[in-house]
Enzyme design. Structure first.
Site, mmCIF file in Angstrom:
data_model
loop_
_atom_site.group_PDB
_atom_site.id
_atom_site.type_symbol
_atom_site.label_atom_id
_atom_site.label_comp_id
_atom_site.label_asym_id
_atom_site.label_seq_id
_atom_site.Cartn_x
_atom_site.Cartn_y
_atom_site.Cartn_z
ATOM 1 N N HIS A 201 0.813 -1.285 -0.066
ATOM 2 C CA HIS A 201 -0.051 -0.129 0.038
ATOM 3 C C HIS A 201 0.813 1.279 0.095
ATOM 4 C CE1 HIS A 201 -3.730 2.363 1.174
ATOM 5 N NE2 HIS A 201 -2.912 3.321 1.752
ATOM 6 N N GLU A 202 1.677 1.210 0.848
ATOM 7 C CA GLU A 202 2.495 2.631 1.078
ATOM 8 C C GLU A 202 3.703 2.546 -0.051
ATOM 9 O OE1 GLU A 202 1.523 4.770 2.801
ATOM 10 O OE2 GLU A 202 0.351 3.500 4.215
ATOM 11 N N HIS B 185 1.809 4.447 -2.937
ATOM 12 C CA HIS B 185 1.903 5.842 -2.706
ATOM 13 C C HIS B 185 3.410 6.254 -3.299
ATOM 14 C CE1 HIS B 185 -1.759 6.753 -0.901
ATOM 15 N NE2 HIS B 185 -1.533 5.967 0.240
ATOM 16 N N HIS C 8 3.491 6.737 -7.027
ATOM 17 C CA HIS C 8 3.002 7.795 -7.383
ATOM 18 C C HIS C 8 4.078 9.083 -7.209
ATOM 19 C CE1 HIS C 8 -1.318 9.835 -7.284
ATOM 20 N NE2 HIS C 8 -0.606 10.184 -8.352
#
Length: 686
Positions: free
Chosen positions: A474-475, A478, A481
């Site tokens: 999940h992190e 990010h 991104h």
């Protein structure tokens, strides 16, 4: 003896101009903050005293760009506030209390500067032909000033200053209280019999914690890697109760860390700020700049999820309850500290699977290789640890990231384990954003993921649960991104997007966690080197939707709680604990205990920027399930699909409306169907 030089005042002189954590002293921060404010004010004076007609280039770009190490305030603020979450201490906390009101006042001085806003307004009305990114920057700049009070009269501006300065300080106090209260509690055990049911991993970690704290026996804390296994495996019902109540009554006690009145005041401050700016509620103010657009659309999503998931969630609860009654014949009813314990027993009964069975295959260094390998397979990027890059704690690893063509892409920091000065949870941040400077140089980002994963013990390396692997993915989503950002302006790059879009890249990556072809790339037994067996993978896949409806309703309940606070039109005077119980009632399945409270530890909506925005996780989940369905159709490692995801979403930041970006990748708008299918939820026929 060499005289100490403040490292913020000169080029860092480190690999890729990374932060020289090893050279920064506490006193450097305040000096750099004050000089940064002075330089900011000097720059603003130049802009507003420019005799030339206001233009996009001499006004908007000048408020956006203050390049290199001369952008002092941004440099020092980024480092200081990142460390305030990841590696703080009493001295840092005290400095934050001192500096926060000064920074808020400075921000207000800029946003409420009449002459500066008039120049921006003139550019907004009359400007040269702009490309899409320039137009977005202009709109964001103008709208940002308006939403910060630029159109208010002098009395309104003065009131807004008071409100924002108070809210800023209370948010900081909320976070500091939460960290202190969470770290203050320990469950100390000296009788080995009270460890019954706990796996070796939990025992060894607790023994290590005890040793680190100079105690004998075993110490359990409220950090997730300690708390969660205890609630899941311990047969000691009374101890489970103690730990559960400790965590769920944080910041409600009669001491200096009580957050009840702080939360009440924050809700009222935000409501008054929104109404001062012409909105009925704070949610109306926030949602003006979100994909959801308005409260009606948020509630439509939450209600749709309740309708779809609640029947399944009730069945899930009944199954757990049935097992509880069979085992605890002397107990009247199942309590919240029983839920995880009996859900685990049910999972074992149905699938013969639990987190501990998987731990040996998720050794941290292998997980890192797996996650990096996934990024390489999808996007062609590679990671190389560079020990010459300074870090702020020995737990942190720093990597250089290279693109498919071998060019430098980013610096990536990973901070893995809980410790005293670190907030709970997991998050991605950055120490330098991506942008293209005035000379055309593409300044590459320095991103960081901060987590609280299981620590290594004296006898074993860090062995993660599948849930922790998902957190890492999940992190890392990010961070991709941030790392793939490729825009001209820093304020539009990377994760600088609307908050109900920002969770798409992160939640999208979680989908890989149960894919056999991905697991087979890194999930090897830490002792034997044997790959995770297909039979075990099949059990993971079969159990993927175990208690998923219950988990969905938990997220929906938090979204309802958030919206209940921030759709208030009148002054909030209710008892927080009582209000909370009512606000999320339609998504809560079990009995609510009178003393427990989520609000006082709900950092996302009180101090983390998600106020009136927690629904974003479910909003983005619709997007991520829909997006991953494209990969499933073409192959989960399909590079053409991955390149489209990178080009249309990951690299574009906030340069266009998020739905425009999503439709460019997907070819149409998302629907809830892919999420329902993934979760095995069947809608009832009407």
């Amino acid at each position: 003896m060499n005289e100490h030089k403040n490292p913020f005042f000169e080029p860092y002189g480190t690999p890729h101009d990374t932060v020289p954590f090893d050279r920064i002293r506490l006193e450097d921060y305040e000096e750099a903050f004050m000089e940064g404010i002075r330089r900011d004010n000097e720059q603003i004076e130049k802009i507003i005293n420019n005799p030339e007609r206001p233009t996009f280039d001499n006004t908007i770009i000048n408020t956006e760009e203050d390049e290199g190490y001369y952008d002092l305030l941004s440099r020092v603020s980024t480092v200081f506030f990142n460390l305030l979450s990841a590696e703080t201490n009493d001295e840092m906390d005290a400095l934050a209390q001192k500096i926060q009101p000064i920074l808020t006042q400075h921000s207000n001085d800029i946003r409420l500067n009449t002459r500066l806003f008039e120049r921006i307004r003139q550019v907004h009305l009359h400007h040269r032909r702009l490309n899409a990114e320039e137009k977005m920057l202009l709109d964001n700049c103008y709208e940002g000033f308006v939403r910060s009070g630029a159109l208010l009269d002098e009395a309104g501006k003065e009131r807004l200053r008071q409100l924002t300065e108070e809210a800023s300080m209370l948010s900081l106090q909320f976070s500091q209280n939460l960290l202190k209260e969470q770290k203050a509690f320990t469950l100390d055990i000296t009788d080995e019999g009270q460890l019954d049911g706990l796996p070796d991993s939990a025992r060894e970690a607790a023994a290590l914690t005890a040793k680190e704290q100079g105690k004998t026996g075993w110490v359990f804390t409220l950090d997730y890697p300690s708390y969660s296994p205890f609630l899941t495996y311990s047969t000691q019902r009374e101890l489970r109760r103690q730990l559960y109540m400790a965590r769920n009554t944080i910041c409600t006690h009669a001491n200096g860390e009580n957050n009840l009145e702080i939360c009440k005041r924050l809700v009222n401050l935000r409501r008054e700020i929104a109404q001062l700016l012409g909105y009925k509620t704070y949610a109306d103010y926030v949602l003006k700049r979100r994909m959801a657009s308005n409260t009606r659309n948020v509630y439509r999503l939450l209600d749709e999820l309740i309708e779809a998931y609640k029947p399944t969630a009730l069945k899930e609860k009944e199954e757990v309850k049935k097992l509880f009654k069979k085992s605890e014949r002397n107990s009247e009813k199942m309590m919240p500290w029983d839920a995880g314990f009996y859900a685990h027993k049910l999972q074992m009964k149905k699938y013969n699977l639990d987190a501990e069975m998987l731990r040996p295959y998720f050794e941290l260094s292998n997980v890192i290789k797996g996650v990096f390998g996934l990024a390489n397979r999808l996007y062609g990027i590679t990671f190389k640890e560079n020990k010459d890059i300074p870090v702020y704690h020995p737990d942190v690893k720093a990597y250089e990231v290279f693109d498919r063509d071998g060019s430098f892409l980013a610096v990536f920091y990973a901070d893995f384990h809980p410790r005293k000065g670190k907030q709970s949870g997991a998050w991605m941040t950055q120490y330098q954003g991506q942008y293209i400077d005035s000379k055309g140089v593409n300044v590459r980002p320095h991103v960081s993921v901060v987590m609280n994963l299981t620590k290594p013990t004296e006898d074993k390396p860090a062995l993660l649960t599948l849930s922790e692997v998902e957190t890492f993915l999940h992190e890392f989503g990010h961070s991709l991104h941030g790392m793939f950002a490729n825009t001209r302006f820093e304020s539009l790059s990377g994760t600088n997007v609307w908050w109900d879009f920002v969770e798409l890249p992160s939640q999208f990556m979680e989908n890989f966690s149960i894919e056999r072809d991905f697991l087979r790339t890194f999930a090897f037994h830490y002792e034997t080197g044997e790959p995770i067996p297909d039979e075990l993978i099949q059990r993971i896949v079969k159990s993927r939707n175990f208690m998923t409806a219950t988990a969905c309703l938990r997220q929906v309940s938090l979204g309802l709680l958030d919206m209940a606070y921030y759709t208030k039109k009148d002054e909030f005077k209710d008892d927080i604990i009582v209000f909370e119980k009512q606000a999320w009632k339609k998504a809560i399945l079990g009995e609510q205990l009178p003393d427990t409270c989520m609000t006082v530890q709900f950092s996302h909506i009180m101090a983390g920027g998600y106020a009136a925005g927690y629904y974003s996780y479910k909003w983005a989940e619709v997007l991520d399930a829909d997006a991953f369905s494209v990969f499933k159709r073409h192959g989960i490692f399909d590079q053409k699909t991955a390149q489209s995801f990178r080009d249309n979403i990951l690299s574009k930041g906030g340069t266009e409306h998020p739905m425009t970006l999503y439709k460019r990748f997907r070819g149409g708008e998302p629907t809830i169907e892919a999420l329902l299918k993934r979760n095995g939820i069947k809608r009832s026929k009407k």
